[in-house]
Enzyme design. Sequence first.
Site, mmCIF file in Angstrom:
data_model
loop_
_atom_site.group_PDB
_atom_site.id
_atom_site.type_symbol
_atom_site.label_atom_id
_atom_site.label_comp_id
_atom_site.label_asym_id
_atom_site.label_seq_id
_atom_site.Cartn_x
_atom_site.Cartn_y
_atom_site.Cartn_z
ATOM 1 N N ASP A 35 -19.899 7.466 6.604
ATOM 2 C CA ASP A 35 -20.049 6.392 5.437
ATOM 3 C C ASP A 35 -19.506 5.156 5.818
ATOM 4 O OD1 ASP A 35 -20.210 4.795 3.329
ATOM 5 O OD2 ASP A 35 -19.524 6.533 1.903
ATOM 6 N N ALA A 59 -26.727 -1.768 6.549
ATOM 7 C CA ALA A 59 -26.489 -2.895 5.129
ATOM 8 C C ALA A 59 -27.309 -2.206 4.061
ATOM 9 C CB ALA A 59 -27.305 -4.052 6.010
ATOM 10 N N TYR A 124 -26.832 -10.430 -2.863
ATOM 11 C CA TYR A 124 -27.116 -10.043 -1.444
ATOM 12 C C TYR A 124 -26.464 -11.133 -0.374
ATOM 13 C CZ TYR A 124 -29.494 -8.964 2.897
ATOM 14 O OH TYR A 124 -29.818 -8.594 4.189
#
Length: 283
Positions: A35, A59, A124
């Site tokens: 992770d 991403a 984002y």
Amino acid sequence: MRILVMGHRGMLGSDLIEILGREHEVLGVDMAEFDITSAADCVRILGEFRPGAVVNAVAYTDVDGCETNREACFAVNAVGVRNVAEACRAAGAKAVHYSTDYVFDGTKGEPYLEDDVCRPINVYGESKRKGEEALAETLERHLLIRTAWLYGRGGKNFVKAILAKVKDEGTLRVVDDQVGSPTFTLDLAQATKLLLKLDCTGTYHVTNRGVCSWYEFARRILEYAQVAGVTVVPIKSGELNRKAARPAYSVLSNRKFMEATKKAMRPWQVALNDCLSQMRAKG
Ligand SMILES: NC(=O)c1ccc[n+]([C@@H]2O[C@H](COP(=O)([O-])OP(=O)(O)OC[C@H]3O[C@@H](n4cnc5c(N)ncnc54)[C@H](OP(=O)(O)O)[C@@H]3O)[C@@H](O)[C@H]2O)c1
């Protein structure tokens, strides 16, 4: 060189494994193995493989989802990048990382250069900009590649979405007030291999050559895929009611890439045609 590809099951990551694997010893890791939001996981993975370079294609890429999942998006796109950079610094590895045209606000009206001011207009873009800053602050030996409008043979993307939609609908409504440069992930993977070979560091913009709107892109997809009988209607972004704003003009200048590599990226139309032929051949 030993190269660790993070996010190798993603759209770009799967092409990186294919292209870098032709010349290098590569290992791919993804959600199942680690992770990125865990600093300890990043250190462990680098310790196990001992790479000379890490190529990070992980991403949180759901642009609208980032608006409502801000924390998760920053954890991957900003904290995650810092974790990778710190692990690389400790291990003496180079880090290659990807960012986006969405770090710009889209008002420049001519192709963005690497050192133009970043002013993201959605969450984002903000998170990706934070990731860029974390990388540059943490690790000198880094290569940051900004790219745009990715599509590929794997993963969810605009090309596949258009081809899936025409199976059910005779009319497609596509925005014509956002322009950019569609980029084939296979070409981006090749460009990454070249920049790595030349040991380039710092920031580079890399996209396929040329500019179009999503509307023009959709029309070309249907033309090259030889889909007839579908009407494509140009609409304005406001008509879609999406959660995240998108920059109206997010073209990235490839000049620095061309000067460094003495190579030009293929025109987007050529790359798109190639991608569709490869998808057809695969069935
Ligand atoms: N797509 C575009 O149009 C575009 C445009 C400009 C720049 N970029 C940048 O290009 C790069 C590659 O994008 P892409 O579209 O190829 O991405 P993608 O297909 O969404 O792949 C990302 C990969 O990262 C994995 N991942 C997500 N969270 C993780 C975590 N916490 N730990 C470990 N792995 C995790 C994902 O796994 P799951 O699928 O299981 O979540 C997926 O395999 C990204 O840096 C992106 O920001 C993309």
